[in-house]
Design an enzyme around this catalytic site. Structure first.
Site, PDB file in Angstrom:
ATOM      1  N   ASP A 141       0.834  -1.205   0.000  1.00  0.00           N
ATOM      2  CA  ASP A 141       0.000   0.000   0.000  1.00  0.00           C
ATOM      3  C   ASP A 141       0.869   1.255   0.000  1.00  0.00           C
ATOM      4  O   ASP A 141       0.446   2.311   0.477  1.00  0.00           O
ATOM      5  CB  ASP A 141      -0.933  -0.008   1.219  1.00  0.00           C
ATOM      6  CG  ASP A 141      -2.059   1.000   1.087  1.00  0.00           C
ATOM      7  OD1 ASP A 141      -2.654   1.374   2.134  1.00  0.00           O
ATOM      8  OD2 ASP A 141      -2.355   1.446  -0.046  1.00  0.00           O
ATOM      9  N   LYS A 144       2.751   3.359  -5.671  1.00  0.00           N
ATOM     10  CA  LYS A 144       2.214   2.314  -6.564  1.00  0.00           C
ATOM     11  C   LYS A 144       3.243   1.820  -7.572  1.00  0.00           C
ATOM     12  O   LYS A 144       3.228   0.658  -7.950  1.00  0.00           O
ATOM     13  CB  LYS A 144       0.955   2.825  -7.281  1.00  0.00           C
ATOM     14  CG  LYS A 144      -0.088   3.406  -6.329  1.00  0.00           C
ATOM     15  CD  LYS A 144      -0.359   2.531  -5.111  1.00  0.00           C
ATOM     16  CE  LYS A 144      -0.979   3.313  -3.971  1.00  0.00           C
ATOM     17  NZ  LYS A 144      -0.966   2.560  -2.682  1.00  0.00           N
ATOM     18  N   ASP A 169      -3.259  -3.037  -2.487  1.00  0.00           N
ATOM     19  CA  ASP A 169      -4.323  -2.027  -2.520  1.00  0.00           C
ATOM     20  C   ASP A 169      -4.195  -1.201  -3.806  1.00  0.00           C
ATOM     21  O   ASP A 169      -3.130  -1.130  -4.410  1.00  0.00           O
ATOM     22  CB  ASP A 169      -4.216  -1.109  -1.295  1.00  0.00           C
ATOM     23  CG  ASP A 169      -5.422  -0.178  -1.169  1.00  0.00           C
ATOM     24  OD1 ASP A 169      -5.285   0.912  -0.588  1.00  0.00           O
ATOM     25  OD2 ASP A 169      -6.516  -0.532  -1.689  1.00  0.00           O
ATOM     26  N   ASN A 170      -5.268  -0.566  -4.226  1.00  0.00           N
ATOM     27  CA  ASN A 170      -5.258   0.454  -5.297  1.00  0.00           C
ATOM     28  C   ASN A 170      -4.847  -0.051  -6.678  1.00  0.00           C
ATOM     29  O   ASN A 170      -4.269   0.724  -7.453  1.00  0.00           O
ATOM     30  CB  ASN A 170      -4.336   1.620  -4.929  1.00  0.00           C
ATOM     31  CG  ASN A 170      -4.587   2.156  -3.557  1.00  0.00           C
ATOM     32  OD1 ASN A 170      -3.729   2.090  -2.666  1.00  0.00           O
ATOM     33  ND2 ASN A 170      -5.777   2.680  -3.343  1.00  0.00           N
ATOM     34  N   GLU A 199     -11.390   4.174  -1.099  1.00  0.00           N
ATOM     35  CA  GLU A 199     -11.829   4.473   0.277  1.00  0.00           C
ATOM     36  C   GLU A 199     -12.710   5.730   0.347  1.00  0.00           C
ATOM     37  O   GLU A 199     -12.390   6.766  -0.194  1.00  0.00           O
ATOM     38  CB  GLU A 199     -10.625   4.614   1.230  1.00  0.00           C
ATOM     39  CG  GLU A 199      -9.520   5.528   0.789  1.00  0.00           C
ATOM     40  CD  GLU A 199      -8.432   4.810   0.024  1.00  0.00           C
ATOM     41  OE1 GLU A 199      -8.732   3.784  -0.627  1.00  0.00           O
ATOM     42  OE2 GLU A 199      -7.291   5.261   0.040  1.00  0.00           O
TER      43      GLU A 199
HETATM   44  O1  LIG Z   1      -0.551   7.062  -3.099  1.00  0.00           O
HETATM   45  C1  LIG Z   1      -1.123   6.305  -2.306  1.00  0.00           C
HETATM   46  N1  LIG Z   1      -0.456   5.623  -1.383  1.00  0.00           N
HETATM   47  C2  LIG Z   1       0.983   5.811  -1.249  1.00  0.00           C
HETATM   48  C3  LIG Z   1       1.328   5.540   0.190  1.00  0.00           C
HETATM   49  C4  LIG Z   1       2.497   5.950   0.666  1.00  0.00           C
HETATM   50  C5  LIG Z   1       2.845   5.721   2.090  1.00  0.00           C
HETATM   51  O2  LIG Z   1       3.917   4.776   2.143  1.00  0.00           O
HETATM   52  C6  LIG Z   1       5.146   5.433   2.443  1.00  0.00           C
HETATM   53  N2  LIG Z   1       6.113   4.905   1.481  1.00  0.00           N
HETATM   54  C7  LIG Z   1       6.096   5.061   0.147  1.00  0.00           C
HETATM   55  N3  LIG Z   1       7.106   4.376  -0.427  1.00  0.00           N
HETATM   56  C8  LIG Z   1       7.787   3.770   0.581  1.00  0.00           C
HETATM   57  C9  LIG Z   1       8.921   2.916   0.646  1.00  0.00           C
HETATM   58  N4  LIG Z   1       9.617   2.483  -0.449  1.00  0.00           N
HETATM   59  C10 LIG Z   1       9.411   2.974  -1.794  1.00  0.00           C
HETATM   60  C11 LIG Z   1      10.283   4.208  -1.981  1.00  0.00           C
HETATM   61  O3  LIG Z   1      11.605   3.907  -1.653  1.00  0.00           O
HETATM   62  N5  LIG Z   1       9.323   2.453   1.846  1.00  0.00           N
HETATM   63  C12 LIG Z   1       8.661   2.815   2.962  1.00  0.00           C
HETATM   64  N6  LIG Z   1       7.580   3.627   2.983  1.00  0.00           N
HETATM   65  C13 LIG Z   1       7.157   4.102   1.797  1.00  0.00           C
HETATM   66  C14 LIG Z   1       4.852   6.918   2.319  1.00  0.00           C
HETATM   67  O4  LIG Z   1       5.690   7.676   3.187  1.00  0.00           O
HETATM   68  C15 LIG Z   1       3.393   6.975   2.745  1.00  0.00           C
HETATM   69  O5  LIG Z   1       3.240   6.901   4.136  1.00  0.00           O
HETATM   70  C16 LIG Z   1      -2.590   6.196  -2.326  1.00  0.00           C
HETATM   71  C17 LIG Z   1      -3.306   7.204  -2.989  1.00  0.00           C
HETATM   72  C18 LIG Z   1      -4.693   7.176  -3.024  1.00  0.00           C
HETATM   73  C19 LIG Z   1      -5.400   8.250  -3.730  1.00  0.00           C
HETATM   74  C20 LIG Z   1      -6.561   7.986  -4.424  1.00  0.00           C
HETATM   75  C21 LIG Z   1      -7.256   9.014  -5.080  1.00  0.00           C
HETATM   76  C22 LIG Z   1      -6.771  10.299  -5.042  1.00  0.00           C
HETATM   77  F1  LIG Z   1      -7.454  11.301  -5.635  1.00  0.00           F
HETATM   78  C23 LIG Z   1      -5.614  10.583  -4.334  1.00  0.00           C
HETATM   79  C24 LIG Z   1      -4.925   9.558  -3.686  1.00  0.00           C
HETATM   80  C25 LIG Z   1      -5.395   6.129  -2.386  1.00  0.00           C
HETATM   81  C26 LIG Z   1      -4.675   5.130  -1.719  1.00  0.00           C
HETATM   82  O6  LIG Z   1      -5.311   4.092  -1.097  1.00  0.00           O
HETATM   83  C27 LIG Z   1      -3.285   5.142  -1.690  1.00  0.00           C
HETATM   84  O7  LIG Z   1      -2.626   4.119  -1.038  1.00  0.00           O
HETATM   85 MG   LIG Z   2      -3.991   2.546  -0.536  1.00  0.00          MG
END
Ligand SMILES: O=C(NC/C=C/[C@H]1O[C@@H](n2cnc3c(NCCO)ncnc32)[C@H](O)[C@@H]1O)c1cc(-c2ccc(F)cc2)cc(O)c1O
Ligand SMILES: [Mg+2]
Length: 214
Positions: A141, A144, A169-170, A199
């Site tokens: 999650d 993406k 997810d997504n 969601e």
């Molecule tokens: O983008 C979405 N999720 C991203 C989550 C990121 C979280 O995870 C953390 N994260 C990211 N990469 C890494 C990583 N490793 C990778 C990099 O090194 N290692 C560790 N942590 C990581 C971030 O710091 C955040 O805490 C999303 C958007 C919508 C959405 C839908 C509709 C809209 F209009 C807008 C948004 C709905 C959803 O359910 C979604 O999950």
């Molecule tokens: Mg999500």
């Protein structure tokens, strides 16, 4: 200065949820995100699908990629047996700090290892750091476009066994097309799409469950 969305979400938990009651924490966040301020938690509708997969797998070891505020962390941990372990990776220190407090409010600290760091750096360390032989369930999650590279890294690190389950997810919105193509075309996975909604909205989205065949 203005508070952040995660800070406001934590405030809603501390205001409306009962300490030590993970269900009340999940409900408080859903209530807040549905009626006050949307946030990117897996949410209640897709959360029920997540619950059914967790209950079916009954995992001893879970890896979550992308903790954010800890909603799905608490949602999963509340269903785990006493000595099961949930390792959740979050590289944003501000989000990790909020998630720790949400997880603590729910009384789930015993079952959760929140690691503040990037998946690419930490996936190779899981076996040695946590004495993990294999992952029974992985919940993806995070960013993406990182689903596929991290899945390949998990495979390369020998963290999957016959029957390990990936739940993403997504896969429709925002979408993870390269990941979907991979797990649906690979002979090493048996994949299944669970149709749902983004969601707290009526937009289509869903979860992809992929069983590793070894
Ligand atoms: O983008 C979405 N999720 C991203 C989550 C990121 C979280 O995870 C953390 N994260 C990211 N990469 C890494 C990583 N490793 C990778 C990099 O090194 N290692 C560790 N942590 C990581 C971030 O710091 C955040 O805490 C999303 C958007 C919508 C959405 C839908 C509709 C809209 F209009 C807008 C948004 C709905 C959803 O359910 C979604 O999950
Ligand atoms: Mg999500």
């Amino acid at each position: 200065t203005r508070s952040t969305r995660p800070q406001r979400l934590l405030g809603a938990v501390q205001k409306s949820a009962t300490r030590g009651d993970p269900c009340s924490v999940v409900n408080a966040i859903d209530q807040f995100c549905r009626h006050t301020e949307w946030a990117m938690n897996v949410g209640d509708e897709k959360g029920c699908i997540l619950d059914s997969v967790v209950s079916e797998v009954n995992p001893a070891t879970v890896l979550e990629l992308g903790t954010y505020c800890g909603y799905s962390t608490v949602r999963i941990a509340r269903l785990l047996p006493p000595h099961a372990k949930l390792i959740t990776l979050e590289f944003n220190p501000d989000f990790a700090a909020i998630a720790r407090q949400v997880i603590a409010w729910a009384g789930m600290e015993e079952k959760v290892h929140l690691v503040e760091g990037a998946s690419g750096e930490w996936i190779p360390k899981i076996k040695e750091q946590f004495g993990v032989k294999a992952l029974d369930l992985v919940f993806l999650d995070h960013w993406k476009d990182q689903y596929l590279p991290d899945t390949k890294l998990i495979e390369e690190c020998g963290l999957l066994r016959k029957g390990s389950v990936l739940l993403a997810d997504n896969v429709i919105f925002p979408g993870a097309p390269q990941y979907l193509e991979y797990v649906r075309s690979s002979q090493q996975y048996e994949s299944q799409y669970f149709k749902s909604h983004l969601e707290y909205t009526k937009v289509e989205d869903g979860l992809e469950k992929s069983v590793f065949l070894g």
